[in-house]
Design a protein around this motif. Structure first.
Motif, PDB file in Angstrom:
ATOM      1  N   SER A  21       0.825  -1.207   0.000  1.00 43.74           N
ATOM      2  CA  SER A  21       0.000   0.000   0.000  1.00 43.74           C
ATOM      3  C   SER A  21       0.859   1.257   0.000  1.00 43.74           C
ATOM      4  N   LEU A  39       2.209   1.510  -3.711  1.00 41.16           N
ATOM      5  CA  LEU A  39       1.283   1.765  -4.809  1.00 41.16           C
ATOM      6  C   LEU A  39       0.335   2.936  -4.582  1.00 41.16           C
ATOM      7  N   PHE A  40      -0.097   3.132  -3.347  1.00 39.19           N
ATOM      8  CA  PHE A  40      -1.215   4.038  -3.102  1.00 39.19           C
ATOM      9  C   PHE A  40      -0.785   5.256  -2.282  1.00 39.19           C
ATOM     10  N   GLY A  41      -1.580   6.317  -2.392  1.00 41.26           N
ATOM     11  CA  GLY A  41      -1.339   7.513  -1.585  1.00 41.26           C
ATOM     12  C   GLY A  41      -0.149   8.335  -2.025  1.00 41.26           C
ATOM     13  N   GLN A  42       0.287   8.173  -3.275  1.00 42.76           N
ATOM     14  CA  GLN A  42       1.435   8.939  -3.764  1.00 42.76           C
ATOM     15  C   GLN A  42       1.050  10.403  -3.979  1.00 42.76           C
ATOM     16  N   PHE A  77      -2.348   5.758  -8.605  1.00 48.14           N
ATOM     17  CA  PHE A  77      -3.377   4.773  -8.273  1.00 48.14           C
ATOM     18  C   PHE A  77      -4.304   5.397  -7.243  1.00 48.14           C
ATOM     19  N   ASN A  78      -5.596   5.473  -7.582  1.00 51.29           N
ATOM     20  CA  ASN A  78      -6.566   6.165  -6.746  1.00 51.29           C
ATOM     21  C   ASN A  78      -7.690   5.212  -6.331  1.00 51.29           C
ATOM     22  N   GLN A  79      -8.361   5.534  -5.235  1.00 50.20           N
ATOM     23  CA  GLN A  79      -9.505   4.782  -4.716  1.00 50.20           C
ATOM     24  C   GLN A  79      -9.198   3.287  -4.559  1.00 50.20           C
ATOM     25  N   PRO A  80      -8.127   2.932  -3.862  1.00 44.93           N
ATOM     26  CA  PRO A  80      -7.796   1.513  -3.688  1.00 44.93           C
ATOM     27  C   PRO A  80      -8.754   0.813  -2.733  1.00 44.93           C
ATOM     28  N   GLN A  81      -9.017  -0.447  -3.017  1.00 40.14           N
ATOM     29  CA  GLN A  81      -9.814  -1.302  -2.138  1.00 40.14           C
ATOM     30  C   GLN A  81      -9.142  -2.664  -2.042  1.00 40.14           C
ATOM     31  N   TYR A 120      -5.980  -6.223  -4.718  1.00 38.22           N
ATOM     32  CA  TYR A 120      -6.505  -4.862  -4.625  1.00 38.22           C
ATOM     33  C   TYR A 120      -7.213  -4.486  -5.926  1.00 38.22           C
ATOM     34  N   ALA A 147      -8.287  -0.699  -7.935  1.00 35.66           N
ATOM     35  CA  ALA A 147      -8.001   0.732  -7.893  1.00 35.66           C
ATOM     36  C   ALA A 147      -8.321   1.325  -9.257  1.00 35.66           C
TER      37      ALA A 147
END
Length: 247
Positions: free
Chosen positions: A73, A76-79, A101-105, A116, A118
């Motif tokens: 996470s 990949l996410f929150g960059q 990468f946005n809106q990950p689940q 995941y 996204a």
């Protein structure tokens, strides 16, 4: 971002919903004006928009524990900025996406983390190709160059493309004229340049710098401030002037 997904055992399982292709190419927004009692609006142009948005599913063959998931996470996410994404398959080895990468689940199966989903939000309507350099050396000895060259613009964009350029003048003072026969004989011109002067131009931002002077844009005036550009496909260009090389 320079990390191979196999380091985490991850693979792209899907880059879209079944049967729907959301990333075949760029869409366009029409710039029109409706006139009273005229059923046909005037078309002033189009804008290549919006940027690519691609749903993606990423999975692992077994399962991930919470520590592994935390590391993934963070990667990949929150960059806070666009990162380079390359898909490692034979027909996509020469292109990449600048994206976030946005809106990950998290995908869970039986209480275990299996992957995941996204959305990939890109910085343009297209993928990017890696930089290609076309160099045309003319040599130091000739006073005046008058030569035709061919430049191929392989972009999928239907719009003009403004390349980055580096121009080195030869040992004689003078200027340079580039005439693109394929672009309605459009002329890019630089005048009153010094011997050995090095000119650099950033195509996307239209910034021009010189090794000799502070404001080289003033040397473009004779050309009407027309920046050099490509049309899609083949460009036949005449090079005329006191130039050692163009890159």
């Amino acid at each position: 971002n320079g990390v191979v997904s196999s380091d985490y055992g991850l693979r792209i399982n899907s880059m879209d919903s079944p049967g729907v292709n959301r990333y075949a190419g760029a869409s366009v927004e029409l710039k029109t004006q409706k006139v009273y009692r005229n059923p046909k609006p005037y078309l002033f142009g189009v804008e290549e928009t919006p940027v690519l948005t691609i749903p993606i599913t990423i999975t692992v063959s077994s399962e991930l524990d919470s520590t592994q998931s935390s590391s993934i996470s963070k990667w990949l996410f929150g960059q806070t900025g666009y990162k380079k994404l390359q898909i490692l398959q034979p027909d996509m080895m020469y292109v990449y996406f600048n994206c976030i990468f946005n809106q990950p689940q998290i995908i869970k199966v039986g209480g275990t983390i299996r992957g995941y989903t996204a959305n990939i939000i890109c910085d343009s309507p297209f993928a990017w190709s890696y930089q290609e350099i076309s160099e045309f050396p003319f040599g130091l000895g000739k006073y005046l160059i008058d030569q035709d060259i061919v430049l191929n613009n392989l972009s999928d964009s239907a719009d003009y493309y403004y390349p980055n350029m580096e121009i080195k003048m030869n040992k004689f003072t003078g200027g340079l004229t580039l005439t693109n026969y394929s672009d309605n004989n459009r002329v890019f011109s630089l005048s009153d340049l010094a011997a050995g002067e090095l000119i650099r131009i950033k195509g996307d931002s239209k910034i021009i710098t010189s090794s000799y002077r502070d404001y080289p844009i003033e040397n473009m005036e004779d050309g009407g401030y027309k920046w050099f550009r490509y049309i899609p496909g083949k460009n036949n260009v005449r090079v005329y002037g006191n130039v050692e090389y163009i890159r």
